[in-house]
Design an enzyme around this catalytic site. Structure first.
Site, PDB file in Angstrom:
ATOM      1  N   VAL A 159      33.294  44.210  42.260  1.00 39.81           N
ATOM      2  CA  VAL A 159      32.180  44.594  41.667  1.00 39.81           C
ATOM      3  C   VAL A 159      32.256  44.185  40.175  1.00 39.81           C
ATOM      4  CG1 VAL A 159      30.797  46.815  40.919  1.00 39.81           C
ATOM      5  CG2 VAL A 159      32.195  46.693  43.130  1.00 39.81           C
ATOM      6  N   CYS A 160      31.326  43.676  39.550  1.00 39.17           N
ATOM      7  CA  CYS A 160      31.485  43.265  38.247  1.00 39.17           C
ATOM      8  C   CYS A 160      31.140  44.493  37.276  1.00 39.17           C
ATOM      9  CB  CYS A 160      29.947  42.397  37.926  1.00 39.17           C
ATOM     10  SG  CYS A 160      30.064  42.180  36.209  1.00 39.17           S
ATOM     11  N   VAL A 161      32.343  44.434  36.453  1.00 41.69           N
ATOM     12  CA  VAL A 161      32.557  45.600  35.788  1.00 41.69           C
ATOM     13  C   VAL A 161      31.457  45.949  34.613  1.00 41.69           C
ATOM     14  CG1 VAL A 161      34.028  44.408  34.118  1.00 41.69           C
ATOM     15  CG2 VAL A 161      34.081  46.862  33.916  1.00 41.69           C
TER      16      VAL A 161
ATOM     17  N   ALA B  68      28.358  47.036  36.163  1.00 44.69           N
ATOM     18  CA  ALA B  68      28.567  48.338  36.862  1.00 44.69           C
ATOM     19  C   ALA B  68      28.532  49.470  35.810  1.00 44.69           C
ATOM     20  CB  ALA B  68      29.920  48.523  37.495  1.00 44.69           C
TER      21      ALA B  68
ATOM     22  N   PHE C 236      29.672  41.370  43.704  1.00 46.85           N
ATOM     23  CA  PHE C 236      28.331  42.214  43.384  1.00 46.85           C
ATOM     24  C   PHE C 236      28.126  42.321  42.005  1.00 46.85           C
ATOM     25  CE2 PHE C 236      30.791  43.533  47.356  1.00 46.85           C
ATOM     26  CZ  PHE C 236      29.518  43.892  48.261  1.00 46.85           C
TER      27      PHE C 236
END
Lengths: 97, 123, 119, 119, 97, 123
Positions: free
Chosen positions: D77-79, D82, D39
């Site tokens: 999820v891409c940090v 995010a 994501f």
């Protein structure tokens, strides 16, 4: 009426839809990615402008994209204050999304 | 909830349904506006005309079919639905394909109608 | 003059929220009133207090909060749109309040102009 | 066959997340492996546990969680994306994990096909 | 190569960009709002299709929009399983965003 | 971080900068990909060519100017930047207006190059 367009005419149909509904006395303001339509390389924009419609472009967005020196003749650059003035001066506003 | 001011509101629908939520959430604004005793009209131009097609069936796509809501608008006294003729023609859509009664206007008439509004909100 | 503002997109992904904030700043500097900023659709994502962008970039959420605190601008998040996207009291940034869509219609009625920023 | 999936838009606003989930379901039903769903951009907003959509609509976040729980699909999820958008451990839904962009490149290398869903 | 397009050609330029880069042996799949390009009312789509490129449309998205009965000849409708099969059958996949 | 497999990656940039975050966040993927020892190339077509214009000045717009990053790509051994000639011409942009050295390809050559990739990611 002030019409606001925010997408490139190369990518979306919103500028074309706007110009097809603009009438004499109206103003059109190009912001965000739509500023690419205000450059000398985008002659199609001015060609499609109905008579009596004035065209503006938001200079901060033009500058961001490195296009400040490419502004076509016949288009007026305004800053955010000028954007506010345009909204106030026209009796209505419509964003073409 | 009337504010004592009556303005002419036009909601302009330019997008196909389901690919984005604008048509659905736009309709929620239209329904709320009915409670404010304003002069409300809806315009369907460009891909917005697809919102009104009969026979929408979202089962296989797993989404919510909100098209019956357009039929309910009459019950909210929202009866001014305008569809642009040029938009229908460019998409091969006939007035008979639409799920509600609308008034079909030419582009020039639509532009004139937009020019008479106080508030124009596009989705 | 009284302006109402509608923001339809979230922060960072699209420029809508930036443009809306710049417009508000300029309107206030010019002596106008920003009567309300209504956040609808993904615009509700402007109201999360959990954002933490890179140091060298603008902080979009904090900018909105500052507008509310410094100029008393009413920042309203649509409750229905917010529930769909996970914006609730728990993660709501300062200066924002959650309310119904009627606040948008009311703003359009009360303001002299409603300016919409979206995709 | 091993599929990697990239989702670039949040739930509800655009259909990208729906299409990606339907693709994953169909791929698994056909006997393929969904190696990872990454994501990115506003796609990270699919991972908030605070969403509460209307009863008569699909629950996009829970659907992803179920995919992870039932089929062991790795939801990443891409940090960096995010942090820009306020998705952190605190509001992370079950089945998702936060990690770096390297997980996307790794997925593109390891999977037989990377299928991208966006705007 | 399987090309995936998800926007209406009336709204965006992605389908045109895709077709300008598609080559013989490739497949193009229309999903989401791009399915409107698969109807009999959108003859321009097929006219712009390069030789040797096959065109598919995702039927769940066509049905959602009430267009299932409007499918143009020469375009193959597939369900999500068919979508998966197309991705597996073509050696590469490219989404035009 | 090499996975022992070398694939041909192409990142396709079709959007103008700043109006959306795709150009900026796309560049972050490109930088990360450099750590994986893959064969990486970038294509700029359609409005993507605007990403490479010299003289971007985002001060008044209040956004972050990330265009210097394109100049830093060489330091990451990412040197294959392809720009489509037809896209430049349609926008009145000259190769001399661009802030990095690129290879200008005709549409047919660009399509052929895309066809040789293993992974194509568009932003």
């Amino acid at each position: 009426m002030l019409h606001i367009v925010n997408k490139s005419p190369h990518e979306r149909s919103t500028l074309a839809a706007c110009l097809a509904h603009a009438r004499a006395g109206h103003a059109v303001l190009l912001i965000e990615d739509a500023v690419v339509a205000a450059t000398r390389g985008s002659a199609a924009t001015l060609a499609a402008l109905p008579a009596g419609v004035s065209l503006y472009v938001l200079s901060p967005d033009l500058q961001a994209r490195g296009l400040a020196g490419q502004l076509a003749e016949g288009i007026t650059a305004v800053d955010y204050r000028g954007f506010v003035d345009l909204v106030a001066a026209q009796p209505r506003v419509q964003s073409w999304l | 909830m009337s504010e004592g001011v009556s303005k002419r509101f036009m909601f302009v629908n330019r997008k196909a349904p389901y690919g984005s939520v604008y048509a659905l959430e736009g309709l929620e604004v239209v329904l709320i506006s009915a409670a404010f005793d304003q002069d409300v009209s809806l315009a369907f131009i460009d891909d917005g005309v697809y919102q009104l097609l009969r026979g929408q069936d979202t089962k296989a796509a797993g989404m919510k079919n909100f098209s019956p809501t357009y039929r309910a608008l009459e019950g909210y006294d929202i009866e001014k639905l305008y569809v642009e003729r040029e938009s229908l023609e460019a998409r091969g859509v006939a007035e008979a394909d639409l799920l509600v009664d609308v008034k079909v206007l030419g582009r020039e008439e639509m532009a004139a109608l937009m020019d008479e509004q106080d508030v124009v909100i596009g989705f | 003059m009284k302006f109402g503002i509608l923001v339809n997109e979230g922060p960072y992904q699209r420029q809508s929220s930036d443009s809306a904030w710049q417009f508000c700043q300029a309107a206030i500097a010019a002596g106008h009133e920003v009567q309300r900023v209504f956040f609808y659709h993904d615009g509700v994502n402007n109201a999360t207090k959990l954002t933490d962008p890179p140091q060298d970039d603008r902080h979009i959420v904090n900018r909105w909060t500052a507008l509310a605190e410094q100029h008393g601008v009413d920042l309203v998040v649509c409750v229905a749109a917010a529930l769909r996207r996970g914006i609730v009291e728990e993660n709501l940034a300062k200066g924002f309040r959650i309310s119904g869509l009627g606040q948008l219609v009311e703003s359009a009625i009360q303001a002299d102009r409603l300016v919409v920023f979206g995709d």
